[in-house]
Scaffold this motif. Sequence first.
Motif, PDB file in Angstrom:
ATOM      1  N   THR A 167      38.509  34.011  39.137  1.00  0.00           N
ATOM      2  CA  THR A 167      39.948  33.765  39.161  1.00  0.00           C
ATOM      3  C   THR A 167      40.579  34.578  40.286  1.00  0.00           C
ATOM      4  OG1 THR A 167      40.227  35.489  37.458  1.00  0.00           O
ATOM      5  CG2 THR A 167      40.284  33.189  36.721  1.00  0.00           C
TER       6      THR A 167
ATOM      7  N   ALA B  55      44.519  35.763  41.254  1.00  0.00           N
ATOM      8  CA  ALA B  55      45.880  35.797  40.693  1.00  0.00           C
ATOM      9  C   ALA B  55      46.839  36.485  41.654  1.00  0.00           C
ATOM     10  CB  ALA B  55      45.875  36.513  39.347  1.00  0.00           C
TER      11      ALA B  55
ATOM     12  N   TRP C 222      47.904  31.631  39.512  1.00  0.00           N
ATOM     13  CA  TRP C 222      46.479  31.930  39.535  1.00  0.00           C
ATOM     14  C   TRP C 222      45.642  30.655  39.615  1.00  0.00           C
ATOM     15  CZ3 TRP C 222      44.415  29.533  35.353  1.00  0.00           C
ATOM     16  CH2 TRP C 222      45.207  29.380  34.203  1.00  0.00           C
TER      17      TRP C 222
ATOM     18  N   LEU D  24      45.333  39.527  35.644  1.00  0.00           N
ATOM     19  CA  LEU D  24      46.523  39.449  36.482  1.00  0.00           C
ATOM     20  C   LEU D  24      46.863  40.785  37.113  1.00  0.00           C
ATOM     21  CD1 LEU D  24      48.860  37.312  34.176  1.00  0.00           C
ATOM     22  CD2 LEU D  24      47.178  36.522  35.852  1.00  0.00           C
TER      23      LEU D  24
END
Length: 212
Positions: free
Chosen positions: A32, A34, A49, A123
């Motif tokens: 991921t 973000a 994201w 995050l």
Amino acid sequence: MAGDTADRIFTGTKGEKRLKGAEVVYPIVTGTVAFYLGKKATGTASHKWTVYVRGFNNEDISHVIKKVTFYLHPSFNNPARDMTESPFEVSEMGWGEFEINIKIYFHDDAFEDPIEILHHLRLYADNDSSAQQSTKKPVVTEAYDELVFNEPTEVFHARFTAHDPPPAKESQAAPFFLEFSPQQDLDKINALRRRIAQQKAGLLQQFEAPMS
């Protein structure tokens, strides 16, 4: 060689032709990226994201993977996102971290069940939501994994050995992909094992030493 291969072919439970004793290992990366939205952040959308499954060398993996389903948090509209084309990725906006269940499906001629991988959406760097964040430097979380096919079908194995996958289609997360070194990770694990073994040996010596 052709004769040797023919001797190794056997029929699977669904009538498929498989290669006895063969194994295919295919490395992939789940991840991921973000971005903090800064002044544009709201109470329900502080970050943008992208979650993805990519090839280890950022190659096109569609010759192996037929579909990827990303299961987002139930609070999202249509939380089960099916991606049937490369790049296998989903982009969203939100405010919270959660576990993303990633289900990977293989082509029909593989006769392989889909697999599931959990990936944690991060995050905030160092899990500190109160720290000052940058809108230009994203939080990137990636995990190396390997798809292992034991006694693959003849057709699937042939595609692995004969196919030289082209570079993957452009991904918006590509500039932030990490570089992996599985050997370095293995060296760290082995070093940790040696340290644990040494500590264990030291404790055993203490327990076995005669009482004065």
